[in-house]
Design a protein around this motif. Structure first.
Motif, PDB file in Angstrom:
ATOM      1  N   GLY A 188      43.370  40.319  42.757  1.00 60.36           N
ATOM      2  CA  GLY A 188      41.936  40.519  42.611  1.00 60.36           C
ATOM      3  C   GLY A 188      41.414  41.572  43.550  1.00 60.36           C
ATOM      4  O   GLY A 188      42.153  42.145  44.351  1.00 60.36           O
ATOM      5  N   GLU A 210      38.502  40.705  39.076  1.00 62.89           N
ATOM      6  CA  GLU A 210      39.925  40.545  38.793  1.00 62.89           C
ATOM      7  C   GLU A 210      40.627  41.837  39.183  1.00 62.89           C
ATOM      8  O   GLU A 210      40.007  42.885  39.273  1.00 62.89           O
ATOM      9  CB  GLU A 210      40.151  40.224  37.311  1.00 62.89           C
ATOM     10  N   TYR A 211      41.936  41.769  39.354  1.00 63.45           N
ATOM     11  CA  TYR A 211      42.687  42.950  39.749  1.00 63.45           C
ATOM     12  C   TYR A 211      42.673  44.006  38.649  1.00 63.45           C
ATOM     13  O   TYR A 211      42.785  43.711  37.484  1.00 63.45           O
ATOM     14  CB  TYR A 211      44.147  42.612  40.102  1.00 63.45           C
ATOM     15  N   LYS A 246      35.932  37.358  46.642  1.00 70.63           N
ATOM     16  CA  LYS A 246      36.625  37.921  45.486  1.00 70.63           C
ATOM     17  C   LYS A 246      35.547  38.378  44.517  1.00 70.63           C
ATOM     18  O   LYS A 246      34.789  37.568  43.993  1.00 70.63           O
ATOM     19  CB  LYS A 246      37.549  36.900  44.835  1.00 70.63           C
TER      20      LYS A 246
END
Length: 139
Positions: A41, A134-135, A131
């Protein structure tokens, strides 16, 4: 009257100016620091609150929000440097400083503080690890 600007460049050599940490010292940092796991993330890391007081002295009124970060055990890209690495160092210096990481392979984040005299320290620093996405790949 005009101010005169002076520039001094320091060349930091990767061997001559490196303070080498032993395996035991690195394990000590990892065991002593406040640690959290980072899954895949995008993370923004910053000092949320607090500061460290170094000296118990009536003249010492300022506190410093400062934290060292050791990120290891996976793969990530620091979005300030845009270099993907498996381990790296960073610092948070003050409340406005941030580190943004794109974690592609889960790793650990270890936050800690260096000092020569622990007995005169006081205070806590709260590090916020958010966070935000998302990555995804960043160039």
């Amino acid at each position: 009257m005009a101010t005169q600007t002076t520039i001094t460049d320091l060349t930091v050599n990767s061997t001559t100016h490196c303070y080498q940490l032993t395996k035991d010292q690195m394990e000590g940092i990892q065991n002593k620091g406040a640690t959290t796991a980072l899954d895949k993330g995008i993370y923004v890391i910053r000092i949320k609150d607090g500061a460290f007081d170094y000296v118990k002295d009536a003249n010492e009124v300022e506190s410093e929000p400062l934290v060292m970060l050791w990120i290891y055990g996976g793969k990530f890209k620091n979005l300030k440097t845009h270099k993907q690495v498996s381990a790296g160092w960073s610092t948070l210096n003050g409340y406005d400083d941030t580190v943004t990481l794109a974690v592609s392979d889960p790793c650990k984040l270890c936050a800690f503080f260096f000092d020569t005299e622990i007995k005169d320290n006081a205070g806590d620093v709260i590090v916020s690890v958010v966070k935000v996405d998302e990555y995804r790949e960043f160039n």
